[in-house]
Design a protein around this motif. Structure first.
Motif: not given
Length: 249
Positions: A197-198, A237-239, A244-245
């Motif tokens: 995802v990164a 990771i979702r959180a 990050w977004g």
């Protein structure tokens, strides 16, 4: 005399793998030598002294025959598969591409060479255990079913249409990895998901490459214990991805 940097820096993460890597590493070094431009680094992830001695002996004997094989890298503590991969990648020596492959030989040396040969500028290549015509995937039914459940969880929670995020063979452009390395926190078995995802969030395309895969006995993943840990990591990771977004949006 100057030495050109390798095109690919290939890491083989190991934790108590001396019984399995001996049947895989010679063929891998042979294939990488034939391919050219590949350097192989075995990373020993904090195993006990006897295991380290066995791994050291295996690597030293092969280095006499294969110059592409670097000296064994020893980590003092067990940091997890992702931690071992990243520790190895940090010693890239200027390579344009970073890769890793599991030490058990489930993905054959010839398949590693095939995937590395498919590299495209700016695009990551993730091996994928997809049962389609022309590819052979031999896997225990319970592990296949668990893998499908986990892949669906990853795909739905992170909104990424991935079929198999966990196959142990991946190739990443070094510049893409360097853009995201400070963001990566997961070092256990779910590190592949965070890496994926990164990369996507920073504009790196990823292509899933169907490969031949044969399950080798002796894996370290517990279906119950590690499945829960990996699911928990996906939630985290979702959180973090949402945070990050917002920060970089």
């Amino acid at each position: 005399m100057t030495h050109e940097p390798p095109s690919v820096h290939l890491v083989v993460p190991c934790y108590r793998e001396s019984a399995r890597i001996g049947g895989f590493l010679p063929g891998l070094c042979r294939e990488m030598t034939a391919l050219g431009g590949v350097r192989v680094l075995v990373v020993e992830d904090g195993s006990d002294a006897d295991e380290v001695a066995r791994m050291q002996r295996i690597v030293n004997e092969l280095r006499a025959e294969f110059p592409c094989l670097l000296p064994l890298k020893l980590l003092p503590d067990n940091v997890g598969k992702g931690g071992a991969v990243y520790a190895g990648w940090r010693e890239h020596g200027g390579a344009e591409w970073l890769a890793f492959v599991d030490a058990d030989g489930s993905c054959s040396a010839s398949e590693v060479a095939r995937l590395l040969g498919l590299r495209q500028q700016g695009k990551a290549q993730f091996a994928s255990r997809i049962k389609i015509l022309g590819r052979r995937v031999e896997r225990l039914l319970k592990r296949h079913l668990l893998g499908r459940v986990y892949a669906t969880l990853v795909s739905e929670m992170l909104e990424v249409p991935v079929y198999d995020s966990q196959c142990g063979l991946k190739l990443v452009p070094r510049v893409a990895f360097e853009r995201i390395s400070s963001r990566l926190e997961v070092t256990g078995f779910a590190f592949d998901v965070e890496l994926m995802v990164a990369l996507l969030d920073t504009g790196c395309d990823i292509q899933e490459v169907p490969i031949d895969w044969h399950e080798v006995p002796g894996g370290k993943v517990s279906l119950l214990r590690d499945s829960w840990r990996m699911a928990r990591d996906v939630w985290r990771i979702r959180a973090r991805r949402a945070i990050w977004g917002r920060v970089n949006g």
